[in-house]
Design a protein around this motif. Structure first.
Motif, short mmCIF file in Angstrom:
data_model
loop_
_atom_site.label_atom_id
_atom_site.label_comp_id
_atom_site.label_asym_id
_atom_site.label_seq_id
_atom_site.Cartn_x
_atom_site.Cartn_y
_atom_site.Cartn_z
N UNK A 61 0.92 -1.26 -0.12
CA UNK A 61 -0.18 0.19 0.19
C UNK A 61 0.86 1.42 0.14
N UNK A 62 0.46 2.44 -0.82
CA UNK A 62 0.96 3.44 -0.97
C UNK A 62 0.76 4.73 -0.97
N UNK A 63 0.91 5.62 -0.49
CA UNK A 63 0.24 6.90 -0.98
C UNK A 63 1.39 7.95 -0.96
N UNK A 64 1.51 9.10 -1.80
CA UNK A 64 2.24 10.37 -2.30
C UNK A 64 1.23 11.12 -1.82
N UNK A 65 2.14 12.36 -1.58
CA UNK A 65 1.76 13.95 -1.72
C UNK A 65 3.08 14.90 -1.35
#
Length: 342
Positions: A61-65
């Motif tokens: 699971x990966x999230x970027x800002x």
């Protein structure tokens, strides 16, 4: 955590975002959720390098800002794996949320677990390592331009190409705690690029915190002769020049380095002068002027909203802005705005 011995992390220019801080995210929408070869390909693409992950890839699971110059990532991998990565295109600091990891680069191995912070990679530096059964991290990536600006602020004449971090772990437990608290705040409140003053202030804060967290040769390059000269030049006339510049440019993105250049002194001289004659730092004085200008905008009706005026004058955290405003003016900014509307 195993402490790293003195080593140089080489830096070369480049730009690409990568891995965010230490507090477990409450509710997060992931950009990617998958496993196997699809997950390997996603991570290689997201991080701009060949990670060469081996082992069974469980759920990733990966999230970027991405905030242009600073990027925050939240990554969870439900598997035991190893990696032997090419250099990252950014300077990456990882805060462990859960699990454990081992990083090896420049001949130094650091083992970290939940609550630890580690500098994982510099430009042009390959690294390898392995994880436990699963892990969760938040990480922060700096581009070369962001590091250059931070170095220029604290040591304007220092050639940014020669910056070297001499340890991959924080200089002390307190320094690590300060880093994680700062990133926790900025992950939540980082301003958009359409609020340039607030965006620059937040970026500058994180760059300065990086240099004060990990031992490096920029902040360690002071000598006694420079201290004596800076103290000698910390005069009231320096204060007068600085106040004139602040009055004229309070609406602009004004760094300590720029203010010092305008006053024809070093940043350290300016710090000494303000401490000696006003009992505060130059940037604290600038913040107080901006608070006053924000109040004027709220009172004369030129502010569309409290959040609008906060962003316009470089206050990237609305809660902090409201608290500072209340401490100085003994009312909430919304009360000032409401009176103006009535």
């Amino acid at each position: 955590m195993t402490r790293a011995r003195g080593r140089r992390i080489p830096l070369t220019r480049g730009s690409s975002p990568m891995p965010t801080s230490a507090r477990r995210a409450a509710q997060i929408t992931f950009d990617f959720e998958g496993e196997g070869e699809e997950a390997r390909h996603w991570l290689d693409t997201a991080y701009g390098t060949m990670l060469r992950l081996t082992g069974r890839m469980g759920t990733v699971q990966h999230h970027r800002a991405d905030h242009r110059g600073i990027a925050f990532d939240h990554l969870k991998i439900d598997a035991r794996f190893a990696f032997d990565s090419d250099p990252m295109p950014g300077l990456v600091v990882v805060d462990m949320i859960d699990g454990d990891l081992e990083y090896t680069r420049g001949g130094v191995t650091d083992r970290c677990r939940d609550g630890d912070t580690v500098l994982t990679s510099g430009w042009d530096m390959p690294f390898s390592g392995r994880s436990g059964d699963s892990y969760e991290v938040r990480a922060t990536t700096f581009t070369a331009e962001t590091i250059t600006a931070a170095v220029e602020d604290v040591a304007p004449d220092y050639p940014w190409q020669h910056i070297a971090f001499t340890s991959y772990v924080p200089r002390s437990p307190a320094a690590g705690a300060r880093w994680r608290a700062t990133v926790d705040e900025l992950v939540t409140w980082f301003p958009e690029v359409d609020s340039p003053v607030a965006h620059a202030e937040a970026t500058r804060l994180l760059g300065h915190t990086l240099l004060r967290t990990f031992p490096n040769n920029v902040l360690g390059a002071d000598d006694r002769l420079e201290d004596d000269r800076d103290l000698r030049d910390a005069t009231p006339s320096t204060i007068r020049r600085a106040v004139d510049v602040i009055e004229a440019r309070a609406h602009d993105d004004l760094s300590l380095a720029e203010l010092a250049r305008a006053c024809r002194v070093s940043p350290r001289t300016l710090q000494y002068a303000f401490r000696r004659h006003l009992g505060c730092t130059p940037l604290a004085y600038l913040r107080r002027v901006r608070l006053d200008l924000a109040r004027q905008s709220l009172r004369d009706g030129t502010a569309a909203s409290v959040s609008d005026v906060a962003a316009r004058f470089g206050f990237y955290n609305p809660g902090r802005f409201a608290a500072d405003y209340r401490r100085v003016f003994h009312e909430n900014p919304r009360q000032t705005l409401t009176r103006a509307i009535d």
